[in-house]
Scaffold this active site. Structure first.
Site, PDB file in Angstrom:
ATOM      1  N   SER A   1     -35.001  58.300  -1.092  1.00  0.00           N
ATOM      2  CA  SER A   1     -35.861  59.144  -1.922  1.00  0.00           C
ATOM      3  C   SER A   1     -36.986  58.305  -2.487  1.00  0.00           C
ATOM      4  CB  SER A   1     -35.045  59.762  -3.064  1.00  0.00           C
ATOM      5  OG  SER A   1     -35.886  60.354  -4.025  1.00  0.00           O
TER       6      SER A   1
ATOM      7  N   TYR B   1     -29.113  58.109 -10.098  1.00  0.00           N
ATOM      8  CA  TYR B   1     -29.690  58.650  -8.857  1.00  0.00           C
ATOM      9  C   TYR B   1     -30.700  57.649  -8.293  1.00  0.00           C
ATOM     10  CZ  TYR B   1     -32.242  61.696  -5.650  1.00  0.00           C
ATOM     11  OH  TYR B   1     -32.830  62.239  -4.530  1.00  0.00           O
ATOM     12  N   ASN B   2     -31.605  57.155  -9.144  1.00  0.00           N
ATOM     13  CA  ASN B   2     -32.579  56.149  -8.705  1.00  0.00           C
ATOM     14  C   ASN B   2     -31.870  54.926  -8.142  1.00  0.00           C
ATOM     15  OD1 ASN B   2     -34.346  57.911  -9.914  1.00  0.00           O
ATOM     16  ND2 ASN B   2     -34.838  56.589 -11.635  1.00  0.00           N
ATOM     17  N   ALA B   3     -30.841  54.475  -8.862  1.00  0.00           N
ATOM     18  CA  ALA B   3     -30.119  53.268  -8.454  1.00  0.00           C
ATOM     19  C   ALA B   3     -29.444  53.467  -7.102  1.00  0.00           C
ATOM     20  CB  ALA B   3     -29.083  52.895  -9.513  1.00  0.00           C
ATOM     21  N   SER B   4     -28.853  54.644  -6.900  1.00  0.00           N
ATOM     22  CA  SER B   4     -28.161  54.898  -5.634  1.00  0.00           C
ATOM     23  C   SER B   4     -29.149  54.908  -4.463  1.00  0.00           C
ATOM     24  CB  SER B   4     -27.407  56.232  -5.702  1.00  0.00           C
ATOM     25  OG  SER B   4     -28.301  57.335  -5.799  1.00  0.00           O
ATOM     26  N   LYS B   5     -30.346  55.482  -4.689  1.00  0.00           N
ATOM     27  CA  LYS B   5     -31.346  55.537  -3.616  1.00  0.00           C
ATOM     28  C   LYS B   5     -31.995  54.170  -3.393  1.00  0.00           C
ATOM     29  CE  LYS B   5     -30.842  59.887  -2.656  1.00  0.00           C
ATOM     30  NZ  LYS B   5     -30.300  60.316  -1.354  1.00  0.00           N
TER      31      LYS B   5
END
Length: 316
Positions: free
Chosen positions: A188, A201-205
């Site tokens: 993303s 969410y940012n960290a996972s992407k």
């Protein structure tokens, strides 16, 4: 209070138009880069995916669903995977893919955060078709972080978004090595520009991007890895209220007016066109590439703008 309202609206409008201006100013650079990329791609043969075997996770809706349709139109055989939910549409997606031209479609319900279930659906795909050509790691969730919520409720974000791609990749690599296959990873733009309240969410992407950028050096040139950095695409992910057992925040209702989005069908067509050309990175909508530069040069403006897109529940 009325003056405060006017001031806030003025600042919002000013920030928005400054961002638009910066995107316009960076457009010539993007145009030159796109021109160079297009010219280079003209010398690469287009991959014909007809009769090739494609495994897609998170295939019951959103990008995964439309990727299945786009592959089906081009004659690919499909293995579709999704979590089993009361409202799952996976069987209907499989039926539609057959109607669009896929010669053979199987579907399986599985939890991508389970290493054993990932082993199972990769093995079952190869047993059924005898090979694997493309792995599309698409399954993901978009729960957004709030400091008022128990932090442990967000464990599924990393389990699904990161490990849910790494596990099937691990089991698919030996088969993809045999077919000079491809791995397509749905990361993303959030993994690059880090919008507020995106937290996990940012960290996972970002973890996905880092992992697959490193992995490409280990499997290249036998396996091609394509990393997708997508912006706002019109799917459930930008319209539904996110929750993990009641946890989460949501986007502004007027998000489409504040930030241009893209329909899922043309997005997935552009993705597959790029994949068949051998692209190693794809960003859609393309103007989102400008935000990467703005993120580096004007982080304050970026933070202010995104903070308005991701209000807390109490501000709704």
């Amino acid at each position: 209070m009325y003056e405060t309202y006017l001031n806030n609206n003025f600042i919002d409008a000013l920030a928005y138009y400054i961002l638009v201006l910066l995107i316009i100013l960076t457009s010539p650079c993007l145009f030159i880069w796109e021109l160079i990329t297009t010219i280079r791609s003209c010398f690469k043969p287009n991959e014909n995916v007809s009769e090739k075997v494609v495994l897609i996770t998170g295939a019951s809706k959103g990008i995964g669903e439309f990727m299945a349709y786009e592959y089906a139109k081009r004659g690919a055989c499909l293995s579709l995977v999704s979590i089993k939910e009361p409202d799952s549409r996976l069987e209907q997606v499989a039926d539609r893919a057959r109607e669009l031209g896929s010669p053979d479609v199987i579907f399986m319900f599985a939890d991508v955060s389970s290493v054993e279930e990932c082993r199972m659906f990769v093995d079952d795909t190869v047993k059924h078709f005898g090979r694997l050509d493309h792995l599309v790691c698409n399954a993901g969730v978009a729960y957004l972080y709030s400091t008022e919520i128990d932090v442990t409720k967000f464990e599924p974000v990393m389990d699904i978004n990161f490990w849910g791609s790494v596990y099937p990749t691990h089991f698919a690599i030996p088969h993809l090595m045999e077919t000079n296959g491809k791995i397509i990873v749905n990361a993303s733009v959030a993994g690059v520009v880090h919008p507020p309240r995106g937290g996990f969410y940012n960290a996972s992407k970002a973890a996905l991007i880092a992992f697959y950028e490193a992995l490409r050096f280990e499997v290249s040139p036998t396996i091609t890895i394509t990393i997708l950095t997508l912006g706002f695409i019109n799917t459930d992910i930008i319209t539904a209220k996110y929750s993990t057992h009641g946890a989460g925040v949501h986007l502004r209702k007027d998000i489409r007016a504040m930030f241009p989005s893209m329909e899922a069908e043309p997005c997935t067509k552009a993705i597959l066109d790029g994949v068949c050309k051998g692209a190693t990175a794809i960003t859609e909508p393309r103007f989102m590439k400008a935000t990467f530069l703005i993120n580096c040069l004007f982080p304050g403006l970026r933070s202010y703008y995104f903070n308005n897109l991701f209000p807390s529940d109490k501000d709704d």
